[in-house]
Design a protein around this motif. Sequence first.
Motif, PDB file in Angstrom:
ATOM      1  N   TYR A  52       6.957  16.408 -14.764  1.00  0.00           N
ATOM      2  CA  TYR A  52       8.399  16.385 -15.014  1.00  0.00           C
ATOM      3  C   TYR A  52       8.849  17.600 -15.829  1.00  0.00           C
ATOM      4  CZ  TYR A  52      12.936  14.015 -15.552  1.00  0.00           C
ATOM      5  OH  TYR A  52      14.263  13.668 -15.488  1.00  0.00           O
ATOM      6  N   PRO A  75       9.522  19.187  -8.691  1.00  0.00           N
ATOM      7  CA  PRO A  75      10.100  19.399  -7.342  1.00  0.00           C
ATOM      8  C   PRO A  75       9.115  20.097  -6.397  1.00  0.00           C
ATOM      9  CG  PRO A  75      11.001  20.987  -8.882  1.00  0.00           C
ATOM     10  CD  PRO A  75      10.149  20.044  -9.696  1.00  0.00           C
ATOM     11  N   GLN A 112      19.049   9.664 -11.986  1.00  0.00           N
ATOM     12  CA  GLN A 112      19.167  10.147 -10.623  1.00  0.00           C
ATOM     13  C   GLN A 112      17.936  10.938 -10.208  1.00  0.00           C
ATOM     14  OE1 GLN A 112      21.654   9.084  -8.804  1.00  0.00           O
ATOM     15  NE2 GLN A 112      20.830  10.074  -6.973  1.00  0.00           N
ATOM     16  N   ARG A 113      17.416  11.734 -11.149  1.00  0.00           N
ATOM     17  CA  ARG A 113      16.223  12.525 -10.849  1.00  0.00           C
ATOM     18  C   ARG A 113      15.013  11.609 -10.584  1.00  0.00           C
ATOM     19  NH1 ARG A 113      14.007  17.437 -12.625  1.00  0.00           N
ATOM     20  NH2 ARG A 113      11.986  17.694 -11.578  1.00  0.00           N
ATOM     21  N   LYS A 129      15.096   8.483  -9.525  1.00  0.00           N
ATOM     22  CA  LYS A 129      15.295   7.803  -8.242  1.00  0.00           C
ATOM     23  C   LYS A 129      14.885   8.704  -7.079  1.00  0.00           C
ATOM     24  CE  LYS A 129      19.164   4.881  -9.762  1.00  0.00           C
ATOM     25  NZ  LYS A 129      20.617   4.618  -9.599  1.00  0.00           N
ATOM     26  N   GLN A 130      15.262   9.971  -7.151  1.00  0.00           N
ATOM     27  CA  GLN A 130      14.886  10.900  -6.088  1.00  0.00           C
ATOM     28  C   GLN A 130      13.368  11.005  -5.961  1.00  0.00           C
ATOM     29  OE1 GLN A 130      16.864  14.574  -7.027  1.00  0.00           O
ATOM     30  NE2 GLN A 130      18.920  13.783  -6.559  1.00  0.00           N
ATOM     31  N   GLN A 131      12.690  11.060  -7.108  1.00  0.00           N
ATOM     32  CA  GLN A 131      11.233  11.178  -7.068  1.00  0.00           C
ATOM     33  C   GLN A 131      10.592   9.923  -6.495  1.00  0.00           C
ATOM     34  OE1 GLN A 131       9.245  13.856  -7.789  1.00  0.00           O
ATOM     35  NE2 GLN A 131      11.200  14.951  -7.847  1.00  0.00           N
ATOM     36  N   GLN A 140      11.962   8.001  -4.259  1.00  0.00           N
ATOM     37  CA  GLN A 140      12.185   8.066  -2.814  1.00  0.00           C
ATOM     38  C   GLN A 140      11.174   8.991  -2.155  1.00  0.00           C
ATOM     39  OE1 GLN A 140      14.163   6.256  -1.096  1.00  0.00           O
ATOM     40  NE2 GLN A 140      15.639   5.430  -2.592  1.00  0.00           N
ATOM     41  N   VAL A 141      10.827  10.074  -2.837  1.00  0.00           N
ATOM     42  CA  VAL A 141       9.807  10.983  -2.305  1.00  0.00           C
ATOM     43  C   VAL A 141       8.453  10.275  -2.233  1.00  0.00           C
ATOM     44  CG1 VAL A 141       8.530  13.113  -2.771  1.00  0.00           C
ATOM     45  CG2 VAL A 141      11.008  13.060  -3.046  1.00  0.00           C
ATOM     46  N   GLN A 161       8.348   8.196   0.807  1.00  0.00           N
ATOM     47  CA  GLN A 161       8.111   9.007   2.012  1.00  0.00           C
ATOM     48  C   GLN A 161       6.640   9.393   2.129  1.00  0.00           C
ATOM     49  OE1 GLN A 161      10.793  12.337   1.798  1.00  0.00           O
ATOM     50  NE2 GLN A 161      12.633  11.043   1.683  1.00  0.00           N
ATOM     51  N   LEU A 199      11.925   1.105  -8.290  1.00  0.00           N
ATOM     52  CA  LEU A 199      13.224   1.639  -7.905  1.00  0.00           C
ATOM     53  C   LEU A 199      14.312   0.582  -8.063  1.00  0.00           C
ATOM     54  CD1 LEU A 199      14.731   4.055  -6.714  1.00  0.00           C
ATOM     55  CD2 LEU A 199      14.210   3.180  -4.426  1.00  0.00           C
ATOM     56  N   GLU A 212      17.624   0.675 -10.554  1.00  0.00           N
ATOM     57  CA  GLU A 212      18.999   0.512 -10.083  1.00  0.00           C
ATOM     58  C   GLU A 212      19.702  -0.625 -10.803  1.00  0.00           C
ATOM     59  OE1 GLU A 212      18.365  -0.034  -5.953  1.00  0.00           O
ATOM     60  OE2 GLU A 212      18.295   2.122  -5.480  1.00  0.00           O
TER      61      GLU A 212
END
Length: 973
Positions: A835, A865, A921-922, A924-926, A928-929, A932, A961, A965
């Motif tokens: 991070y 990232p 938000q950051r 949550k994006q991670q 989601q990755v 995937q 997650l 939320e």
Amino acid sequence: MQDLISLIADVNCRVSVSLQLSQLRGAWRWRRVEVSLYPATGFHCRTFCSTTSGPAESIEIHKRKLFLWFSHLPREEKLFCGYFSPETMHVDPLILERKAEEKAGLLSSVLQTQPPSCPSVTVEQLFDPTDAWRDGRGLNVLLYGAVGTGKSTVVRKLVLDWCTGTTLSHFKLLVPFSCEDLGQLSKVASLRDLVSRKYLHLRKHPLLSGEGNQAKDVLFVFNGMEKMKLDFRIGATELCSDPNEALPAYVVVVNLLRKYLLPEASILVTTRLSALDRIPQKYVSRYAQICGFTDPERQRAYFTSRLLQQGGETACNHEAQSVIELLYLNLQRQSQLATACFLPSYCWLTCATLHFLHFTGAKEPIRTLTGIYTSFLRLNFGGEVLGTGTGTNVPIQEHQSSLMLYVVRTVGKLAFDGVTYKRTSFSEKELEQWIGGKTKTDEELHQLAMFRTDVLDFFLAPSVESVKHLAEDPSESDQRRYVFAVPAMQEYLAALYVVLGENKSALEKLTSQVSEVIGQTSEDVNALINILSKFIPLRIFAVFNLLKLFPKLFEKISSLNKGSIARTMAAEMFRTEDSYNEDVLDQVEKSLLGVHGPQPQQYSKGQPFELYPIFMGGLLHYGNRVLLQQLGCSIQSTTVAKITHVLRKYLVRELSKPQPPEELMDLLVLLYEFQNPRLTAEVLASIRTIRLTNIRMTPRKCFVLSSVLSCSPASYHLEELDLSSCLLTHEMLQMLWPAFRHTHNLNLQFNSLGPESCILLRDLLLDPKSSIKSLKLCDNPLLESGGCTLLEVLPENQSLTHLSLMHTGLGDQGALKLAERLQQHMGLQELNVAYNNIGDNAALTLVDACREHPSIHTVHLYLNPLSDVGKQTLYVRGVPKTQSGLRVKVLASVTEGSDISENWHPILDVIRENASSWDRQRVKQQLQVFLQDLEWGRRQQQSFWKRLHFRRVEKGVRQTLHMLEKDTLPPST
């Protein structure tokens, strides 16, 4: 005729020459006086001044010396680091002029809603002419008030203002006396002898000669009149009008008040309430009651003058201003503190405590909370005795007992009962039971009356809650309850009651009395029995004989008593029901500043008294015992040794069990208050881990931690010092330097350490006496500059094996700098840079450097990232080029290539624990990755069991997650 004119001219010429010579001699004398007054001592010119100075010069010298003497502050003011002077910190208390018939009327505290009926006055207004006293007679003003209302402070300020000419300037001479000093004089002396004995430069001053009406320009001040036995009966005190006649001191004072001696002189007398009637009403021209601070505005002015002068530093002034605002809000709510601060003495205690809690420097002298309370009592009760009133002309010193010891045996007993049964408020019946007790003699009744009038209200005040309840329902008269003016005072007095041994059993008291008799009498058994038979019943002679034959029996009983004190301290320190309370320093602060916002959840059923054992430890410190000795409360060194011996054993035993951070912080405060380096080192020897997670660290707590660990030998090291989530700042880090040098694993996660803190940490790692193996700095805004500064240590430091820089803002440049430095440090084994906004190229360069490193086995890179290709490449790069190489475990995701990472669970745990303080938000994006990655890896698997394992991990990520939320994640640890 011509001869007569010549004779007159000759006489005039001689007179002129004589006057010129006299002026020259006066100027020469004045210059010598000026030179002799300014050296550091300032008093060695006394004889010279008294024999050669004129009347006007003597008064100027008198003003200078008085100003020097009265500007000297007591040593208790050193608690404020010497920033204060009487001119800057004085706030005038409320003074009300009383009529003779209402002189004993007591003003209620700040709980009253009606303003006082009498207008307030100043001391200067009290000396305005009055019709009741005819011209030619000076005024006798009696200024009275309870203990702690500020009588001595008002006198000191009055003298200083007169010296500078700002008040009472119509008096040419002001002569202050301490009635305590006068009461101790055994020899007879005239008024002029009394003055010259204290002020030699006023010897033979014409204003004190008694001739004419010169004494109208003189003001005498007698402070503390209750410490003298004054008898105005003619048969007991002879009349005297000659300032040169030698008489006992009390006779001189009585004749001054009678206006028989120097009737033109004015007199100001200060005294306590119980001594008001010692001066007959006909000898008092004005009564004035000093009432302290009756409104929050006076209290705020006092706090501002005290707390806003912190050495002129802007940061400290901002903190002081915020402290004053919180304090003022608490006072405006008519809290219990506002009732206590009705007395200026408690305003002083509040300021001293807040100064102790908030304004701590790394190099300041040792100051303890117990020391503050002991100094507070010494300021108010030092030298105070409780007279019996037996014999009006008998010196008070012959019939006296320590007032503080009386307080301990009455109010301290009440406090101890409250602590024992978890009570902080008491009814009037309970006060009567504990304070009154079983009084038998007139002497005891007289002492009790004086104590109730002068002292009881100093310690106990009406409960704010009960007063509000009575205002709503006046019929319930039995609901009035009393509490200690400051909550911590109850715990202090209870601790003093126990440490002084006042809670002994009947057997312990008996053996103590018999042991004293054995030591004071001869070896003749018959004579001994004759002595004892007068006051010891025959049925206990068996006990006496046992003690005489076996003297160690008493010592054993005494040791058991000291052991019980130590056991009480240990038991109170580690009460399980108090484990979830805040640490004691936070509790003290909240009692002064109030609670702002939602009330904290309390887990203990009863009132926690966690300061009680800490005060017991602090009272055993030598410095506090010296102050208590001055108050008539003696704690013997043998007692301290026995308590310490037993206490060490119990502390070591309790510390073998895991302790919550709050309890551990309280233990550190106890060891700090004890100020016994040997005991501290022995207790620390059993501690290998100090975890203070989530403790709100302050400069004072940092100072306590460093001071305690500094008592340990250089060879002592903690396995772990956990200061995560402690709100540490750079300034606190500087104070903790001594503690860091005793640590192997240092955890500083989740604090407020910036780039400037990295300079200090770099120097710490370069210190040859430091042996830090693991350093965790996660979630500190170090940024790239701070990270680069910290990495400068790698070539020279060889002790570091684990370095965690997660979420510190390193970026790509910081990662590249780290890759360059790695080869210069051979001992590093694990590196956490998760991070940190590190891209593919920088991450690949870092992993390549780790692969070439001889000892690094794990690199944390998740929540950066990274692209899918980058993560796959990192996993491949982690595999060594040769079979003999070291595999580097790269934690970039919950997957490693097409397989589940064996560390997927720790990664999710880290996210769950810290997501509440990270960018939602950051995160949550991670996540989601991660989903995937898991979906791609699951498609690559042919085995049903492996796909099922992927589903299990995927479920854990989705739960995390969902919690994020719904904002149901656990708080950051």
